[in-house]
Design a protein around this motif. Structure first.
Motif, PDB file in Angstrom:
ATOM      1  N   LYS A   1      -6.803   0.488   3.731  1.00 55.80           N
ATOM      2  CA  LYS A   1      -7.781   1.178   4.323  1.00 55.80           C
ATOM      3  C   LYS A   1      -6.793   1.982   5.308  1.00 55.80           C
ATOM      4  N   ASN A   2      -5.765   1.673   5.491  1.00 52.79           N
ATOM      5  CA  ASN A   2      -5.016   1.883   6.875  1.00 52.79           C
ATOM      6  C   ASN A   2      -4.480   3.010   6.733  1.00 52.79           C
ATOM      7  N   GLU A   3      -4.495   3.499   5.184  1.00 53.68           N
ATOM      8  CA  GLU A   3      -3.264   4.758   5.036  1.00 53.68           C
ATOM      9  C   GLU A   3      -3.854   5.689   4.949  1.00 53.68           C
ATOM     10  N   PRO A   4      -3.190   6.759   5.640  1.00 55.28           N
ATOM     11  CA  PRO A   4      -4.099   8.346   5.400  1.00 55.28           C
ATOM     12  C   PRO A   4      -3.580   8.869   4.314  1.00 55.28           C
TER      13      PRO A   4
ATOM     14  N   HIS B   1      -5.204  -0.554 -13.431  1.00 54.62           N
ATOM     15  CA  HIS B   1      -6.149  -0.024 -11.821  1.00 54.62           C
ATOM     16  C   HIS B   1      -4.697   0.499 -11.042  1.00 54.62           C
ATOM     17  N   GLY B   2      -5.208   0.362  -9.915  1.00 54.92           N
ATOM     18  CA  GLY B   2      -5.318   1.351  -9.317  1.00 54.92           C
ATOM     19  C   GLY B   2      -5.419   2.549  -8.509  1.00 54.92           C
ATOM     20  N   VAL B   3      -4.503   4.194  -7.342  1.00 52.18           N
ATOM     21  CA  VAL B   3      -5.121   4.802  -6.973  1.00 52.18           C
ATOM     22  C   VAL B   3      -4.711   5.894  -7.941  1.00 52.18           C
ATOM     23  N   THR B   4      -4.109   5.712  -8.429  1.00 54.41           N
ATOM     24  CA  THR B   4      -3.467   6.729  -9.649  1.00 54.41           C
ATOM     25  C   THR B   4      -4.304   6.579 -11.101  1.00 54.41           C
ATOM     26  N   VAL B   5      -5.248   5.474 -11.340  1.00 57.66           N
ATOM     27  CA  VAL B   5      -5.347   5.664 -12.552  1.00 57.66           C
ATOM     28  C   VAL B   5      -6.421   5.799 -12.282  1.00 57.66           C
TER      29      VAL B   5
ATOM     30  N   ALA C   1     -10.264   5.428  -3.179  1.00 59.63           N
ATOM     31  CA  ALA C   1      -9.240   5.229  -4.320  1.00 59.63           C
ATOM     32  C   ALA C   1      -8.067   4.436  -3.891  1.00 59.63           C
ATOM     33  N   PHE C   2      -8.060   5.031  -2.246  1.00 59.19           N
ATOM     34  CA  PHE C   2      -7.128   3.387  -1.615  1.00 59.19           C
ATOM     35  C   PHE C   2      -7.799   2.318  -1.495  1.00 59.19           C
ATOM     36  N   ASP C   3      -9.093   2.515  -1.073  1.00 59.96           N
ATOM     37  CA  ASP C   3      -9.319   1.511   0.628  1.00 59.96           C
ATOM     38  C   ASP C   3     -10.426   0.138  -0.848  1.00 59.96           C
ATOM     39  N   ALA C   4     -10.506   1.084  -1.915  1.00 60.88           N
ATOM     40  CA  ALA C   4     -10.364   0.164  -3.426  1.00 60.88           C
ATOM     41  C   ALA C   4      -9.009  -0.856  -3.272  1.00 60.88           C
ATOM     42  N   VAL C   5      -8.466  -0.283  -3.176  1.00 63.58           N
ATOM     43  CA  VAL C   5      -6.940  -1.171  -3.120  1.00 63.58           C
ATOM     44  C   VAL C   5      -6.615  -1.807  -2.402  1.00 63.58           C
TER      45      VAL C   5
END
Length: 276
Positions: free
Chosen positions: A268-271, A72-76, A261-265
């Motif tokens: 939320k503050n990473e651009p 699970h994660g962004v690249t997945v 994908a960022f928000d899901a893990v």
């Protein structure tokens, strides 16, 4: 005579429209041919083999596995979305570090992956667009006398990084007075920090922000010794495949897929790097 002239004009218009339609058809066929070639070059086995890097906590790059072994994660999420676009099954190749992913991509063992860009890797894989810009710095224990990046580069300081990564290579270039030690996995590096076998851990700031919770009282140093993009990558000299995944990545950024994908893990503050 008037009817004849009107009929002639209609025929000419029809002929012109036919030429336009024919040109459009030829263009569509060319696009379909190019895309078909790109797909064959990207997935020679008929399925999408995606390289992912494992870690104890998810970041913009690293992913985790649940009890069943499912990643699970962004690249997945990005790999699944690319496979959906291609209309094929996806197979994930998990590695403990991006160095292994570099070699697996270079050898053709995997079709696509995501990793930080550096010059050493450019000799082995071809990079598409970046979706995130990382900054690398150090994590130190709360009671450490190390306060700045300069303090890390002092005799007696034991620094650790992850083997065969752009971060550890950059740290090696920046350190003049000490040699950084390489751990094979983030878990191993964190264990060295917990048992005081290492004084400073070199890694990307977004990863350290999550890992610091696993080392109570630890601090992340201000500033950084490296800034580079995390980008999509394919084996070298697959020009059509590179063009295809590059277009996919720009679309994924523009449509909000990367943001979600960022928000899901919890990032939320990473651009996200803007689409070009």
């Amino acid at each position: 005579a008037q009817l004849h002239r009107g009929s002639t004009m209609f025929v000419r218009l029809l002929s012109g429209s036919g030429m336009i339609l024919a040109a459009a058809f030829i263009a569509d066929q060319a696009i379909a041919h190019d895309e078909g070639h790109a797909v064959k070059e990207l997935i020679p086995t008929g399925k999408l083999r995606v390289g992912i890097a494992l870690a104890p906590a998810p970041t913009t790059l690293f992913v985790t596995q649940d009890a069943s072994g499912t990643p699970h994660g962004v690249t997945v999420d990005l790999g699944n979305e690319l496979a959906r676009k291609l209309g094929v099954a996806v197979e994930f190749f998990a590695a403990p570090n991006t160095g292994e992913l570099t070699e697996a991509t270079s050898s053709g063992k995997i079709d696509v992956t995501f990793m930080p860009v550096d010059e050493a890797r450019k000799t082995k894989v071809d990079f598409g667009p970046a979706y995130y810009v990382l900054e690398s710095t150090y994590l130190v224990r709360g009671n450490s006398e190390i306060k700045t990046l300069v303090d890390v580069d002092r005799e007696g300081v034991r620094a650790v990084g992850i083997a065969n990564t752009t971060t550890v290579r950059s740290a090696e270039r920046s350190l003049k007075n000490i040699k950084i030690v390489s751990a094979q996995t983030i878990d191993e590096a964190m264990d060295m920090m917990r048992t005081e076998k290492a004084d400073a851990l070199a890694l990307s700031r977004d990863a350290l922000a999550i890992l610091s919770a696993k080392l109570p009282g630890s601090r992340i140093l201000d500033g950084g010794f490296q800034s580079t993009g995390i980008a999509i990558a394919v084996p070298k000299n697959r020009t059509a495949a590179l063009a295809y995944v590059s277009a996919f990545m720009e679309s994924a950024k523009a449509s909000g897929i990367v943001r979600r994908a960022f928000d899901a893990v919890g990032l939320k503050n990473e651009p996200v790097v803007p689409a070009q």
